[in-house]
Design an enzyme around this catalytic site. Structure first.
Site, PDB file in Angstrom:
ATOM      1  N   LYS A 104       0.821  -1.213   0.000  1.00 47.36           N
ATOM      2  CA  LYS A 104       0.000   0.000   0.000  1.00 47.36           C
ATOM      3  C   LYS A 104       0.860   1.270   0.000  1.00 47.36           C
ATOM      4  O   LYS A 104       0.419   2.317  -0.462  1.00 47.36           O
ATOM      5  CB  LYS A 104      -0.920   0.032   1.223  1.00 47.36           C
ATOM      6  CG  LYS A 104      -1.806  -1.189   1.419  1.00 47.36           C
ATOM      7  CD  LYS A 104      -2.878  -1.302   0.352  1.00 47.36           C
ATOM      8  CE  LYS A 104      -4.024  -2.222   0.726  1.00 47.36           C
ATOM      9  NZ  LYS A 104      -3.679  -3.640   0.934  1.00 47.36           N
TER      10      LYS A 104
HETATM   11  C1  LIG Z   1      -4.428  -4.798   0.647  1.00 51.73           C
HETATM   12  C2  LIG Z   1      -3.692  -6.079   0.669  1.00 51.73           C
HETATM   13  C3  LIG Z   1      -3.978  -7.124  -0.222  1.00 51.73           C
HETATM   14  C4  LIG Z   1      -5.116  -7.053  -1.211  1.00 51.73           C
HETATM   15  O1  LIG Z   1      -4.984  -5.985  -2.089  1.00 51.73           O
HETATM   16  P1  LIG Z   1      -6.141  -5.561  -3.098  1.00 51.73           P
HETATM   17  O2  LIG Z   1      -6.230  -4.086  -3.045  1.00 51.73           O
HETATM   18  O3  LIG Z   1      -7.360  -6.248  -2.617  1.00 51.73           O
HETATM   19  O4  LIG Z   1      -5.752  -6.010  -4.410  1.00 51.73           O
HETATM   20  C5  LIG Z   1      -3.183  -8.246  -0.206  1.00 51.73           C
HETATM   21  N1  LIG Z   1      -2.183  -8.374   0.687  1.00 51.73           N
HETATM   22  C6  LIG Z   1      -1.886  -7.414   1.575  1.00 51.73           C
HETATM   23  C7  LIG Z   1      -0.785  -7.624   2.532  1.00 51.73           C
HETATM   24  C8  LIG Z   1      -2.622  -6.230   1.599  1.00 51.73           C
HETATM   25  O5  LIG Z   1      -2.327  -5.261   2.479  1.00 51.73           O
END
Ligand SMILES: *Cc1c(COP(=O)(O)O)cnc(C)c1O
Length: 463
Positions: A112
């Site tokens: 993120k």
């Molecule tokens: C947010 C997240 C995901 C899923 O991401 P999407 O936005 O649903 O594609 C997968 N793994 C981790 C560690 C995350 O923080």
């Protein structure tokens, strides 16, 4: 470059407007009116460039006049300077022709940060220019919240409120949200699951009086700028392995469909991607939808990969928009049906279009633990449970002749209990976060109720 809503009835916006707006006023998501492409020569020229320069070249055509080249370059530079690895998104080999793309070297140890750090910089430029103040409200299954707080903490013209499901995030995730001491940061523990948090957030956006009163802005993956920032690492990874001369495939652990949608955009831009593989945990609405054609809610089952404990997959709306030939009315009807009946059936033509692009797999809890253990035994690498879901599906779906890149979405130390259970080893936090468990926590418990949440935001935000 102009942005249109997936439901076809909201104003057409520029890049910066779409970024500051988040959710479109017709309830849809913003997408670029046309998708720019890079030529094979343009892709080949990315070879050997820094991550930052690659980011500039890949994203520039989407930004239009919203930022000057200098502003955009400087924002990219600042966004990634705090990462703990000079490659920003390094590749690590896991097995013959199977690679992990490590996306967890940012300040909060999950992918993120790639998008959030950048939009933090871009928001600052846009707000300074307009003299506006905004209130950011975000919903999180764990990682978006900490990444948003890290990107916006301490800014004078921004207040940040993060809704997270009480008791359903890991201790590291919670502490990353509750220990920042800046007055503009507010962690709200909601009595409900992630889908409740996301639904209340959408309700706030659809309450136009409230939205305008507080200057509401969204940083969830419904925000186009976040998807765009994630397109970059598909290019950097593929080019490292020989693109455009050689095709690669990607497997993406996903819940909200944001990260894998970024892969789809990379493909549409001309990156030669053979397959995009969706990997879900036991919350498998996406896998079921691709398999059966029926998109149907089924209640969230808490798992050891909590950042994917999602049933209402927001960004899937963007994929549906493309699969229905960009027919906003058709998408709006499906979303109405979803609201009324808790599900809908994808038309034959659209389902075929989705299947031509994506394959999918689902991984249960025991298999996730087995994969963490097997990967550790085979390579010495500790992987987080989300990454393990990806690795498991990648191994099943992989064509030996095409390099497979699995996205490693979080650092194993964010989910130490699952990793220790699988391997007997407890991954340690990087030094720069060593005192996380010594800091004081600050959190407000709130009911899963729109009026109560709006009241907290009104009362706490600075004016
Ligand atoms: C947010 C997240 C995901 C899923 O991401 P999407 O936005 O649903 O594609 C997968 N793994 C981790 C560690 C995350 O923080």
């Amino acid at each position: 470059m102009r942005y249109v809503s997936t439901r076809g009835k909201a104003p057409v916006l520029t890049f910066d407007e779409a970024m500051l707006t988040g959710l479109a006023r017709d309830g849809g998501l913003y997408v670029p009116e046309t998708i720019p492409t890079l030529t094979a020569d343009g892709i080949a020229a990315l070879g050997g460039l820094s991550y930052e320069e690659t980011a500039f070249r890949v994203m520039r055509p989407f930004v239009g006049d919203a930022f000057t080249d200098d502003e955009f370059r400087s924002a990219i530079g600042k966004a990634y300077e705090g990462f703990g690895h000079t490659a920003r998104a390094p590749l690590v080999q896991l097995a013959p022709n199977h690679f992990l793309l490590e996306l967890f070297h940012g300040p909060t140890l999950a992918f993120k940060d790639f998008a959030m750090q950048l939009i933090g910089q871009l928001f600052q430029i846009a707000l300074a220019r307009s003299g506006r103040r905004i209130t950011i409200v975000g919903a999180t299954s764990g990682d978006t919240g900490s990444a948003a707080i890290e990107a916006f903490r301490g800014l004078d013209n921004v207040d940040v409120f993060i809704l997270f499901p009480e008791g359903r995030v890991s201790d590291v995730q919670r502490r990353q949200m509750t220990t920042p001491s800046e007055a503009n940061v507010h962690a709200l523990a909601v009595k409900g699951d992630f889908d409740d948090c996301q639904a209340r957030l959408k309700d706030m956006f659809n309450d136009f009086d409230f939205r305008d009163e507080v200057g509401l802005a969204g940083v969830n993956s419904i925000n186009w700028a976040r998807v765009l920032a994630q397109v970059v690492y598909y290019f950097s990874a593929a080019v490292s392995l020989g693109a455009p001369g050689r095709k690669v495939s990607f497997t993406v652990p996903t819940g909200n469909f944001g990260d894998i949608f970024a892969g789809y955009i990379a493909k549409r831009m001309g990156l030669p991607i053979e397959r995009l593989v969706i990997a879900t945990n036991q919350n498998d609405i996406l896998h079921r939808c691709l398999t059966t054609g029926r998109y149907e809610m089924d209640g969230v089952k808490p798992s050891i990969s909590p950042s994917m404990d999602i049933q209402v997959s927001s960004n899937f709306e963007r994929a549906l928009f493309e699969a229905y030939g960009r027919d906003g009315n058709a998408v709006a009807q499906l979303m109405e049906e979803m609201k009324r009946e808790g599900g809908f059936t994808v038309s034959q033509g659209a389902l075929q279009a989705l299947r031509d692009l994506f394959t999918s797999g689902r991984v249960g809890e025991d298999e996730t633990l087995e994969t963490i253990a097997a990967t550790h035994a085979a390579t010495g690498e500790l992987i987080c449970p989300h990454t393990a879901v990806g690795v498991r599906v990648a191994e099943a779906e992989r064509d030996a002749a095409v390099p497979m890149i699995t996205l490693a979405t979080a650092h194993p130390a964010k989910f130490p209990d699952a990793v220790e259970k699988a391997t007997g080893q407890r991954p340690g936090l990087p030094d720069r976060m060593g005192d996380l468990f010594k800091r004081d926590e600050r959190v407000t418990s709130v009911p899963n109720d729109l009026a109560a949440l709006e009241a907290v935001v009104r009362e706490r935000r600075r004016t």
